[in-house]
Structures are given as C-alpha cells and as structure tokens.
Scaffold this motif. Structure first.
Motif, mmCIF file in Angstrom:
data_model
loop_
_atom_site.group_PDB
_atom_site.id
_atom_site.type_symbol
_atom_site.label_atom_id
_atom_site.label_comp_id
_atom_site.label_asym_id
_atom_site.label_seq_id
_atom_site.Cartn_x
_atom_site.Cartn_y
_atom_site.Cartn_z
ATOM 1 N N ARG A 228 -4.924 -1.013 -1.442
ATOM 2 C CA ARG A 228 -5.840 -1.839 -2.243
ATOM 3 C C ARG A 228 -5.764 -3.323 -1.905
ATOM 4 O O ARG A 228 -4.690 -3.840 -1.605
ATOM 5 C CB ARG A 228 -5.534 -1.637 -3.729
ATOM 6 N N GLY B 15 -3.426 6.754 1.781
ATOM 7 C CA GLY B 15 -4.849 6.893 1.496
ATOM 8 C C GLY B 15 -5.308 5.988 0.372
ATOM 9 O O GLY B 15 -6.420 6.138 -0.146
ATOM 10 N N ASP B 16 -4.461 5.044 -0.022
ATOM 11 C CA ASP B 16 -4.789 4.183 -1.163
ATOM 12 C C ASP B 16 -4.176 2.794 -0.956
ATOM 13 O O ASP B 16 -3.103 2.487 -1.453
ATOM 14 C CB ASP B 16 -4.276 4.828 -2.453
ATOM 15 N N SER C 203 -10.257 4.802 1.293
ATOM 16 C CA SER C 203 -8.793 4.692 1.212
ATOM 17 C C SER C 203 -8.396 3.349 0.605
ATOM 18 O O SER C 203 -7.350 2.794 0.949
ATOM 19 C CB SER C 203 -8.162 4.823 2.603
ATOM 20 N N LEU D 288 -0.407 1.888 -2.186
ATOM 21 C CA LEU D 288 0.118 2.890 -3.105
ATOM 22 C C LEU D 288 0.538 4.116 -2.315
ATOM 23 O O LEU D 288 1.604 4.657 -2.512
ATOM 24 C CB LEU D 288 -0.940 3.219 -4.154
ATOM 25 N N ASN D 289 -0.331 4.526 -1.428
ATOM 26 C CA ASN D 289 0.019 5.576 -0.473
ATOM 27 C C ASN D 289 -0.907 5.403 0.729
ATOM 28 O O ASN D 289 -1.823 4.570 0.682
ATOM 29 C CB ASN D 289 -0.041 6.971 -1.131
ATOM 30 N N GLU E 232 5.643 4.750 -5.679
ATOM 31 C CA GLU E 232 4.183 4.679 -5.809
ATOM 32 C C GLU E 232 3.782 4.428 -7.262
ATOM 33 O O GLU E 232 2.879 3.623 -7.537
ATOM 34 C CB GLU E 232 3.547 5.976 -5.283
ATOM 35 N N ASP F 180 7.562 8.759 -4.241
ATOM 36 C CA ASP F 180 6.670 9.044 -5.376
ATOM 37 C C ASP F 180 6.951 8.079 -6.532
ATOM 38 O O ASP F 180 6.021 7.543 -7.142
ATOM 39 C CB ASP F 180 6.845 10.496 -5.850
#
Lengths: 503, 503
Positions: free
Chosen positions: A248, A245-246, A228, A242-243, A22, A19
């Motif tokens: 970039r 589901g993310d 995502s 980032l995670n 992230e 966390d």
C-alpha cells in the motif's frame, strides 16, 4: 528429521511469525489512515500483544533449534541460497533480541514511547530542555544495547548503522559524505547568488479529489499494480507492505500545494514498485522485502527525482496535469513549470528540502550522531552543534530549535543510525541511473513518450527481484560494477542545476 | 491466590484473547472495504493463524483453571455480576469448542469454505444440485456437533438457535411466528389489490459523494460518534466493533438508487449506536458487545424503519435530502416521497424486501431449518419446499433457484439457526417502541423537529448500556414488562400500511 524436514519446519514456523507481523502492519496502516482517535489507545495494546507474540517466537528455543541445525557447517552444501540467507536473517534477529534482558528492553520501549510524546510538546514549545533528559537516557540505553550486540571495528555507531544499512560503516560514509559535500556546497553557493524563478502558480487551488485522480494515474503509469495495492490519505506519507499481494501507498493532499501529494505519491510509488516486484520464489521467507533502508530509498528517490523532476517526464505528462488542475497552469509554459518544481534554496526543514540541499541536512545529523556514539558530543550540546553545522553546510542558522534540532521524530524514537540511509539512497539512485543509461541510452526519449516500463523492468531485473537475497553492497557491485561512488550524484546535480540556473 | 487475584488474572488472560480478536476484526473489515484482491488469500492465512491462537487460548488448561475457580459455588457470593456473566460466557465458548474433536472441526471449516465458493457458482448458474452434496455434509456435521453440545428440550434445532439468540426456543418462535403470520398475510393480500404509487423519481441519478455526505449527516444526527468510528464503502453493508472506541459502519452506494446507501447507513448506524453506548464498566470483559443477534437487529431495524421510514423523520430531513440530491425530488411532495419509500410488494429476494413482507421471508427459512434438524426434511427437498412455502406465505413462486433457495450465503456458511434473529429483531423493535412511547409520548413530534437524542438515550438506558450483562429475554422483560409479544409489530404494520394504502 532430515535436513529437508528441518528446513520445511523452519519455514512453516517463520511463516506464522510473518502472519503476526502482517496483522501488526495492518494495524499500523489503519492507525495512520483514519482509525478513529478513541480507538487508538486500545489498538496500541493489540499491537503490543501481537509484538509480544512475535518476540516470543523469534527468540524461542524452537527458533534456536532451527538456527543451530541450519547453520551447522556440515549441512551448508545441501542448502539453497534462499534458505541460507533466510536463516541468516532469522539469526540476526534472534541474536539482537535474545541478548537484551527483557526487562531492560521493556523499560526502554516505555521510555521511547514517552520520549516521543514529550518530543511533540518540546517541538511545539521549541524547548529542547524538555526533551534533553529523555534523549540522554535513550542514548545511554542504546550504548548499553551496543555493548550487548558488540561494537563493529571499534565503532559503536557502526553497530547502529548496521541495523539499517547492513555492511556500511563510518569509514565508507565519511568518505562518501565528504566527497559529496565538496561537490554540493559550491553549487549551492553559486545558486544562492542567482534569482529564483516565479513559483506562485504552484500554490493555486488544486482540488483534492483531482489530485487523487492524478496520483492514481501516475501510479498506474509507473506500473504500480492496484490489484496488489491501494492508495490512501495520511499525514506523513509512507509505503507499507502487508504481504506480497498487498503493497500500500499513502499520500498527503494540500489543496494549495499539489507538489506534496504528487511527488509524495511518486516517491512512495517507487518504494512500492520495489516490493511489488520481488521474485515470487521468495514469498514465505523473511527475504521477501527490500534489502536495506538505503536501497529502498534509492528506488523512491529515483522515481521522485530522476524520473518525476525531469524535464522529459513532464514533456509526457504536463498536459495531463493541466487537465486535472483547475486552470492554474493555463499560462505557464512547460519550461517555467519545470524550473519552478526544481527551485533549490537552503532551508531549515529537512522534509521540505529540495533534492540538492537535502543530503546536506542528512550530513548535519550524521556528524552529530557519530559524535554522540563515537566522539565526545553530549546530548546537551546538540542544539548548538546543530546550528554550527547548519551554518557550515547550508549557510543558514535556525532561529529556534523547532526549526532546528527538534524537527525530526527519529531521535526521540530511538532511531539513531537511520538518517544516513536517506543520503545513501540519493547516491545509489544516481549510480544506478548511470548504469541504466548504458542499457537504456534513450532514457529521456522513453520518458518523453510516457514510457516507464523499460526503466522499471531494468530496476526489477537488477534490484527489485532479489528482495533481501542480496545485501546492499552486493546489489551495488553487481549492478554497477563498483562500490559506493558519489561521483554520479555530483555529476547529476552539476549538470541539472547548472542548466537550471545558467551557471 | 486469593479469588480477587484469580479474577484479575482471568480478566488479564481474556483481554489478550480480545486483542487477537480485534486484530481478526480489523482484517475482516479491511477485506470487505477495499483490500487489494491479490493480498486476500494470504490475509485469510493471517486470520487463520490468529484464530488458532484464540482457539488455543480459549480452550487452554489455564482457561479451564479460571473457569473452575470462578464457577465454584463457594466463591459466588464474593463475585460481581460482571465477573459471573463474563465467566459464564467464557465457559460457554470453552465448552462449545473443547467438545468438538479438533480434526473434525478443521475438516468442517475446510468444507464450509469450499461450500461458500461452490455456492457462488451454484447461484450464478441457478443450479442447486451443485451445492446439494456440500449442504448435506454441512447438515451432517452440524448434527454431529449438536450431539457433542447436547440437545435442548428434545430439539436439535434449539441448540443451534441458542448460538444466536440464547434462551429462545422452537416453542417460542413457533408461537411468535404463527401469530405474526396471521397478522401479516391478510394485510399483504389486501395491499396486493391496491395500486402502488409512482416511485420512478427514487431511481434518478444521485452522485455517490453527495450520498456519502448525506449518510455522514444522518449518522451525526442519530448521535453516532465519529471520534469512535468511521464510515466506509462495501458491497454488503455491516457494522463491526474493533474496540469500544472504534465502532465502524459501512454502506453501499448505488447512484441510481439512493435508498440503498441511506437506509443501509441508518440500519448499520442503529447497530453502531448499541455498541458505542455500552457501559464503560464492561470494557475489557467479554460482555462489552451486544447481547444477541436479535437484540442487535432490533436496534438497527428500529432506526431503519420506525425512525428512518417514518413520516415524522422526513418532515425534519426531506428538505436536507433535497439539497444533497441533484434535483430528483424537486417536484415531489413529502407525502409522495413517504409513500414511495414505503411501497410494499411481495418479492423473491429477502434483502430487497420491504419491512412488511420481510418477516415472511424469514419464516420460510425457519420452517425449512426446523424440518432439516427436527423433522424429516432432506437437503434435496429444499428447493421444492422453499417454493411451496413462498407460495403459501408470500403468494409468489420463484422461477429459478437463484431467486429462491440459493439466494443466501447463510446455509453454505453453516449458519443454521441465524435467520430467526432477523424477524425477532422486528418483533423486539416494535415492542420496545411501544414501551418507549410511554416515556416519550411525543415521539413523532421529536422526530419531526429533528431530535433523536431522547429516543437514543432511552435505548441506551434500557438496552445499550448492558452489553451482554443481561440476556435477551431479561432485556425484553425488564424493558417492556412482558415476554416476547408480536402484537405490537402487528399493530404497527396495520396502522402504518392501512393508512398508506387507504384500507
């Protein structure tokens, strides 16, 4: 506590660290995609505060407790591969960090930050002597760190390589690079005697918003999931996770050179496909990321070059590109376009190099890094040896250090051992393609019809899904049935460039 | 440790907490400006992890030590106002948090998160009974929290008001709102008998990218510093301060209603000017932010209405607006434009209300909140009483709860006591303008010539610079020489709307 309870507590503990990581990644993304400049200095302090927290937790007594408990030989049989590999990664990080005296590490970070800003000035002024004292200190620090971490098979440089490409050593790279050089250099020389095709039409005005639309279109075609991820603009393109589901991507638009954004997007899209297709089983573990720099680069380069610079790909997409552009390709045939985007010519700047000469740029850096750590090369000798190696490998000599030894941020940033991954990525990509062709013999036909799905699925099946569960050499062996083999890349280059240049 | 050393250690400690808060703010900004939806759930966990850290540190024994040491009567003389007010803010937060049993707080947060998503469904279905049980529990929790925090002057609701508008109590608001209602309601009734001007031209197509360019132009005109901020798109516009050099605004573009983005941008720009002009002396302290919701809202409303909806402002900018638009104003005079953007008409939805009827929406909510906490109103009675009050204050009755009691997220979000700040912001803004006119008698003339600088400087001198160093009532007294006085807002409304509607 039962071992299952320890396992659960360990993953809970690791999740908190992730966390924080992230939040750091979000700050990094933000700083490179438009954070206002007056806020940057304070934002860096935020990154510092969060990094301290990550450092503290990943080297804590609590972490040591989990590592000791979960690496105990008596419990190995009851642990999953997922847990064993996770704890192995946590242990690597723990050992790496806990073995450096904190004050020394802090002093090194300050030096490195300073060196990066001195590098900017040195590059601007093309004056290596400004950077030299900083680089000398950085090399000294790295050598001390290697003493803390331990040498690998009598080589200091191996310890650095292991940070980026676990399991790959100087022996392997020496063999691979030598073979590759012998395959590439003659080809480069032959091409040098040929005339290059006209490329002026590449540099006509292509409005930024249209490049952006086409970039998005390409990412969708590749199978990139915008639920995502997202696409943003930056100076030096990168992919950042980032995670799960993310994931970039970023790109850089030049209105008089659309290639920058389009191939940049496809390249970063290749990285992103890797991260977006890791098995959901690995979510919440430190394994939910690409397994090495080299494997990661193989995915981006596969898409950028073996897909994005192929004739078949543009058979499907050239008419679309024409529609997004402002008429710059109106009188340009597909054949002319294909030849123009594949021009090969020795050049000074690595990041602008074509795919054929690119690996030679890496070899120059590799020889120098090896000399610094395992040989008798001194920092002060870098500019001279750089130029000698450029002459030897690429046949050209930089006229100043700005287009020579000062061009990359990696060394002032302390990233010695990183460069080889780029060239290994090329080697892996060609090797994967060779294996893929057995499963997808109509590869070109698929591309020609705009179908990328089977290709992407094959990569997911053999590479993406495993995240860091398998190590790089395991991935290569399991996928191709052999160890690192540069033959396939050499064959790819020879076939492609002999056709292109009528050799 | 000397008291100076304690002071230094305290600020160092607080700075780390602010770093975590900055990371939380960045995550919040990101989630509302385009973070991919599949990453949101995990991003919320990051916010949770960071918030835990903030909670832990701001209620720690170490924090208590600083508070005890720095509030000791014997050291007060040697402390600056800056330190005293900082420690007062830290103490407020400490007491608020440390007095609630952690399990109870955690259960409340889970309930509130759930209530917000139930609210979405209830609103969608216009079915209050879905939300009712959640709202009942939230009110119960809030009443328990008030017991932990302590009532103020025999009123539970005062304790809630104090969270958003420190020092303002039910007595004050009762007086102010009554006077305001008596000034507004007759005017609204008179206007209802008049015909509204033609406004159809407002809703022609205005391309989004042109709206964006004009929004940026407006922000620059206002004195917003883009080196310390940026403008992004969102669903529900907001301003967010990451750090003193990074104050971001957002807006919402509707291509068939340019007013949304333009006035939204000016409104959020007003908030941002406040944050961008806080004295540099307060950087690194908890005082480096606006002093209350009401004072903050006074700054946004001042710019949105007293500047942005004035005739003089558009004398300077109407021709520019025409240039950015696609011809929708070609045959519309400045006078017609000014009347159209100032149409007043009772409506159901607070966030769409015009400036004149807006405070009445707030009063409806205020009466209900007061009834829930200090009176005998029950949650189940809210829909009925809402409709009664709407009839009484605005003369209209919602046909369903979606356009009535279910329209706002504040109550399911637990934000009781927040609404009054909006109306107080109007009152303060008019009061500030009255004082400003003594210093800048040619206010209209300045606006007419496109000069906003003197106006912004006056606000900085009297309000912005102090951040939270002064409390709301101190700001009002020091700036206007009197306490909260709604006369100026009533006069502003009467003068403006009597002219607009020929009354």
């Amino acid at each position: 506590m039962s071992i299952q309870q320890v396992e659960k507590a360990y993953f809970y503990y690791v999740k908190k660290i992730m966390d924080f990581n992230e939040a750091i990644a979000l700050a990094a993304w933000d700083m490179r995609t438009g954070a206002p400049k007056n806020g940057i200095e304070q934002r860096s302090e935020v990154v510092g505060t969060l990094s301290d927290e990550v450092f503290k937790r990943s080297t804590s007594e609590e972490m040591k407790g989990y590592i000791d408990a979960l690496t105990d030989p008596s419990v190995q049989d009851s642990l999953s591969e997922r847990t064993k590999r996770s704890i192995e990664k946590s242990q690597e990080e723990y050992s790496r960090n806990v073995n450096i005296p904190p004050e020394e590490y802090k002093a090194y970070i300050i030096l490195q930050t300073k060196a990066e800003s001195v590098w900017e000035e040195a590059k601007e002024k093309s004056n290596f002597s400004l950077l030299q004292p900083y680089l000398e200190k950085i090399v000294d620090y790295k050598k001390r760190f290697i003493r803390y971490w331990g040498e690998k098979d009598g080589s200091k440089y191996n310890t650095l390589l292991d940070l980026y490409e676990p399991g790959i050593s100087v022996d392997v790279i020496d063999r691979v690079f030598k073979q590759l050089r012998e395959g590439i250099v003659p080809l480069v020389k032959q091409i040098a005697e040929k005339n290059n095709p006209d490329t002026t039409f590449l540099n006509k005005h292509f409005p930024k918003d249209k490049q952006r639309e086409f970039s998005i279109h390409m990412l969708k075609k590749m199978g990139y999931d915008f639920n995502s991820g997202r696409l943003d603009e930056t100076m030096h393109p990168f992919e950042i996770t980032l995670n799960p589901g993310d994931v970039r991507v970023t790109t850089h638009y030049l209105e008089d050179d659309f290639k920058s954004a389009i191939f940049g997007t496809i390249h970063e899209g290749g990285h992103a496909l890797y991260e977006q297709h890791i098995s959901k089983d690995l979510i919440g573990t430190p394994l939910c990321t690409g397994t090495s720099m080299g494997i990661h680069e193989s995915q981006s380069l596969f898409f950028e070059n073996m897909v994005g610079r192929s004739y078949a790909f543009w058979e499907a997409h050239y008419d679309e590109l024409k529609k997004y552009s402002s008429g710059q390709f109106d009188h340009v045939s597909l054949d002319e376009f294909y030849r123009a985007i594949n021009v090969s010519k020795p050049s000074f700047i690595r990041i602008d190099a074509d795919e054929l000469t690119y690996p030679l740029h890496i070899m120059v850096r590799y020889e120098l890094e090896k000399g610094l750590f395992d040989g008798d090369l001194h920092v002060k000798d870098l500019p001279g040896v750089w130029n000698e190696k450029m002459k030897e490998y690429l046949g050209i000599v930089p006229t100043n250090d700005r287009e020579g030894v000062l061009q990359d941020i990696h060394w002032p940033g302390g990233d010695f051992g990183y460069f080889p991954s780029y060239a290994l990525g090329y080697v892996y990509a060609a090797q994967f393609k060779h294996s893929m062709l057995k499963a997808i013999p109509d590869f070109d036909h698929q591309l020609k019809n705009g179908h990328i799905d089977a290709i992407r699925s094959w990569l997911t099946e053999h590479i993406h899904q495993y995240g860091s569960l398998k190590k790089p050499l395991e991935i290569i062996l399991d996928t191709t049935g052999e160890t690192i083999n540069p033959d396939y890349l050499i064959t790819y280059f020879n076939e492609k460039y002999k056709e292109l240049y009528g050799l």
